[in-house]
Scaffold this active site. Structure first.
Site, PDB file in Angstrom:
ATOM      1  N   ARG A 245       0.846  -1.195   0.000  1.00 44.77           N
ATOM      2  CA  ARG A 245       0.000   0.000   0.000  1.00 44.77           C
ATOM      3  C   ARG A 245       0.885   1.249   0.000  1.00 44.77           C
ATOM      4  O   ARG A 245       1.954   1.249   0.611  1.00 44.77           O
ATOM      5  CB  ARG A 245      -0.926  -0.005   1.216  1.00 44.77           C
ATOM      6  CG  ARG A 245      -1.924  -1.168   1.208  1.00 44.77           C
ATOM      7  CD  ARG A 245      -2.808  -1.165   2.434  1.00 44.77           C
ATOM      8  NE  ARG A 245      -3.752  -2.287   2.394  1.00 44.77           N
ATOM      9  CZ  ARG A 245      -3.495  -3.498   2.890  1.00 44.77           C
ATOM     10  NH1 ARG A 245      -2.331  -3.735   3.480  1.00 44.77           N
ATOM     11  NH2 ARG A 245      -4.403  -4.461   2.804  1.00 44.77           N
ATOM     12  N   LYS A 272      -2.509  -2.103   7.498  1.00 45.18           N
ATOM     13  CA  LYS A 272      -3.918  -1.749   7.555  1.00 45.18           C
ATOM     14  C   LYS A 272      -4.635  -2.729   8.481  1.00 45.18           C
ATOM     15  O   LYS A 272      -4.402  -3.937   8.424  1.00 45.18           O
ATOM     16  CB  LYS A 272      -4.526  -1.817   6.160  1.00 45.18           C
ATOM     17  CG  LYS A 272      -6.005  -1.465   6.091  1.00 45.18           C
ATOM     18  CD  LYS A 272      -6.512  -1.564   4.661  1.00 45.18           C
ATOM     19  CE  LYS A 272      -7.991  -1.237   4.563  1.00 45.18           C
ATOM     20  NZ  LYS A 272      -8.492  -1.334   3.172  1.00 45.18           N
ATOM     21  N   HIS A 342      -1.931   3.709  -5.710  1.00 44.14           N
ATOM     22  CA  HIS A 342      -2.533   2.474  -5.203  1.00 44.14           C
ATOM     23  C   HIS A 342      -2.756   1.471  -6.332  1.00 44.14           C
ATOM     24  O   HIS A 342      -2.892   0.270  -6.100  1.00 44.14           O
ATOM     25  CB  HIS A 342      -3.867   2.798  -4.520  1.00 44.14           C
ATOM     26  CG  HIS A 342      -4.317   1.749  -3.557  1.00 44.14           C
ATOM     27  ND1 HIS A 342      -4.947   0.606  -3.959  1.00 44.14           N
ATOM     28  CD2 HIS A 342      -4.219   1.666  -2.212  1.00 44.14           C
ATOM     29  CE1 HIS A 342      -5.235  -0.136  -2.898  1.00 44.14           C
ATOM     30  NE2 HIS A 342      -4.797   0.475  -1.828  1.00 44.14           N
ATOM     31  N   ARG A 345      -0.971  -2.060  -6.969  1.00 42.50           N
ATOM     32  CA  ARG A 345      -1.448  -3.297  -6.336  1.00 42.50           C
ATOM     33  C   ARG A 345      -2.391  -4.043  -7.276  1.00 42.50           C
ATOM     34  O   ARG A 345      -2.285  -5.267  -7.436  1.00 42.50           O
ATOM     35  CB  ARG A 345      -2.144  -2.972  -5.007  1.00 42.50           C
ATOM     36  CG  ARG A 345      -1.164  -2.517  -3.938  1.00 42.50           C
ATOM     37  CD  ARG A 345      -1.846  -1.982  -2.690  1.00 42.50           C
ATOM     38  NE  ARG A 345      -2.690  -2.932  -2.008  1.00 42.50           N
ATOM     39  CZ  ARG A 345      -2.268  -3.917  -1.207  1.00 42.50           C
ATOM     40  NH1 ARG A 345      -0.961  -4.093  -1.031  1.00 42.50           N
ATOM     41  NH2 ARG A 345      -3.118  -4.715  -0.600  1.00 42.50           N
ATOM     42  N   HIS A 369      -3.902  -9.469   2.061  1.00 39.00           N
ATOM     43  CA  HIS A 369      -5.350  -9.575   2.172  1.00 39.00           C
ATOM     44  C   HIS A 369      -5.691 -10.771   3.045  1.00 39.00           C
ATOM     45  O   HIS A 369      -4.982 -11.783   3.024  1.00 39.00           O
ATOM     46  CB  HIS A 369      -5.997  -9.769   0.793  1.00 39.00           C
ATOM     47  CG  HIS A 369      -5.961  -8.533  -0.039  1.00 39.00           C
ATOM     48  ND1 HIS A 369      -6.176  -8.544  -1.400  1.00 39.00           N
ATOM     49  CD2 HIS A 369      -5.734  -7.229   0.291  1.00 39.00           C
ATOM     50  CE1 HIS A 369      -6.094  -7.309  -1.865  1.00 39.00           C
ATOM     51  NE2 HIS A 369      -5.829  -6.507  -0.869  1.00 39.00           N
ATOM     52  N   TYR A 379      -5.172 -17.280   5.926  1.00 40.05           N
ATOM     53  CA  TYR A 379      -3.736 -17.261   5.683  1.00 40.05           C
ATOM     54  C   TYR A 379      -3.122 -16.145   6.515  1.00 40.05           C
ATOM     55  O   TYR A 379      -3.658 -15.046   6.599  1.00 40.05           O
ATOM     56  CB  TYR A 379      -3.445 -16.992   4.202  1.00 40.05           C
ATOM     57  CG  TYR A 379      -3.900 -18.095   3.275  1.00 40.05           C
ATOM     58  CD1 TYR A 379      -3.478 -19.400   3.464  1.00 40.05           C
ATOM     59  CD2 TYR A 379      -4.763 -17.814   2.218  1.00 40.05           C
ATOM     60  CE1 TYR A 379      -3.908 -20.415   2.602  1.00 40.05           C
ATOM     61  CE2 TYR A 379      -5.189 -18.812   1.353  1.00 40.05           C
ATOM     62  CZ  TYR A 379      -4.763 -20.111   1.559  1.00 40.05           C
ATOM     63  OH  TYR A 379      -5.177 -21.105   0.712  1.00 40.05           O
TER      64      TYR A 379
END
Length: 422
Positions: A245, A272, A342, A345, A369, A379
């Site tokens: 990010r 995040k 951004h 990504r 994520h 994960y």
């Protein structure tokens, strides 16, 4: 009842260093303080006890108004009502209504429930939205008086300025506040479900990104030719190679890098997530391709003596502004609806899966994520490290090929996430 006072007498009475009382009749008198303040008072008797009550200050309350208030008070006493007790009860009722109004409960929810679980920035944004868009219209209303139409009228003002997404977000916030009030016994129900479908629909748009190989090559060549700050150029070059990010990249610290091992470990508190995730979560591992290591080593002589990899040009200890990379892309000729900081990504996510045939689970893990495997297990940020290291090097080499126009469309290799991966 004989009235004695006149406006002329009141105005001519000056402070003399002690409290003066100017009597009018029927228990009404004006009290003049040593400093010159003038308060209307009235004496009355109820059940054999003498009591006093304030009727306001002169000249805000005129002589005529004071007499009218005194007569109304006398009528209450004649009916057996204690004006003092009634005034206290009315004040208590008003205070209770104020305490049970939307704004104090919203602030309580924010302090007790919301702020402890989210990032400081998000907490500030939520409160700023409430203060600008909701409190001016709903803040002083008791919760019992706030209906679905009242909320809708408030949010329509947000819609009218074109902030459709913000209106939807604020509806969610209002709902959370009402649910908190219900849970704490200060509201009967949350009226926001009655507004389902009432707001203008909001269509989610993704950050602009370039994903066509030929155009990606053009972008990468443009970045290599950037003639602005060398620090900004290095940030732009690392963005597609690491696809973290933008905020994580800008705030990178040299202490997080092991260039010999080719690994960047981003602390959980910089990732995040909620405050709990930041405090108890795992660091995010970013394997560095040889291309990324080379860029960092070239930058190290310039900023390596500072904590920040990408310090602000102001030299005040801050990191690069969140506007810098976007402005650099605009300078290179890429509009905001074509490519954003951004967007690197999305570029990596799309091309690694669709062009290089990498397993989505591994790509999502590298994007940090939260995804789940076939057994429903999330994960974590340290899984698939070996596979991710190979993928990141292949990605760096693929980007080099795109710059030279030698890239192949779909390599046959496909790494699959399975049981036992570390």
């Amino acid at each position: 009842m004989l009235n004695i006072l006149t406006d002329a007498l009141i105005r001519s009475t000056l402070p003399n260093g002690k409290t003066q009382r100017l009597f009018d009749g029927g228990g009404l008198y004006l009290e003049v303080s040593p400093r010159g303040g003038k308060w209307w008072r009235v004496k009355y008797q109820l059940q054999g006890k003498e009591k006093r009550l304030s009727l306001g200050t002169y000249p805000v309350v005129t002589l005529k108004t004071a007499r009218e208030r005194m007569l109304a008070l006398k009528r209450q006493v004649a009916d057996g009502v204690d004006p003092s007790a009634e005034r206290k009860a009315l004040k208590a009722s008003r205070d209770g209504a104020l305490t049970n109004s939307f704004e104090p409960i919203a602030r309580e929810w924010h302090a007790e429930q919301h702020k402890p679980t989210v990032s400081e920035g998000q907490a500030k944004r939520i409160m700023a939205r409430l203060e600008s868009d909701v409190f001016p219209w709903l803040g002083k209303l008791p919760l019992a008086e706030i209906t679905a139409p009242t909320i809708l009228k408030t949010l329509r003002r947000v819609e009218e300025r074109g902030a459709i997404e913000t209106a939807h977000r604020e509806l969610q916030t209002v709902s959370q506040i009402f649910r908190y009030a219900v849970a704490t016994g200060r509201a009967e129900r949350d009226p926001t479900p009655d507004l389902r479908g009432a707001l203008k629909p909001f269509v989610t748009t993704h950050m602009a990104s370039i994903t066509e190989p030929e155009k990606v090559g053009e972008l990468l060549r443009a970045i290599d030719g950037y003639t602005g700050s060398f620090v900004v150029k290095c940030a732009l070059q690392l963005a597609p190679l690491t696809f973290v990010r933008p905020g994580e990249l800008r705030a990178a610290r040299w202490s997080e890098f092991d260039l010999d091992a080719g690994m960047w470990r981003i602390p959980a508190e910089r990732m995040k997530g909620t405050k709990v995730a930041k405090a108890k979560g795992q660091d995010h591992l970013v394997p560095l391709s040889s291309q990324a290591v080379a860029i960092l080593k070239a930058l190290q002589p310039l900023t390596g003596h500072r904590p920040s990899v990408f310090p602000s040009t102001r030299g005040d200890g801050r990191v690069m502004s969140d506007m810098t990379m976007g402005a650099a892309l605009r300078r290179l000729g890429f509009a905001s609806d074509e490519m954003t900081a951004h967007g690197f990504r999305a570029m990596a996510r799309t091309m690694l899966v669709e062009r290089l045939n990498y397993d989505e689970a591994i790509v999502e893990a590298q994007l940090a994520h939260r995804v789940r495997d076939a057994l429903g297990r999330a994960y974590n940020r340290t899984q698939f490290v070996d596979q991710r290291r190979a993928m990141m090097q292949a990605w760096g080499s693929y980007l080099d090929e795109l710059k030279t126009g030698r890239a192949t469309e779909a390599p046959p290799l496909k790494i699959v996430a399975g049981a036992g991966c570390n």
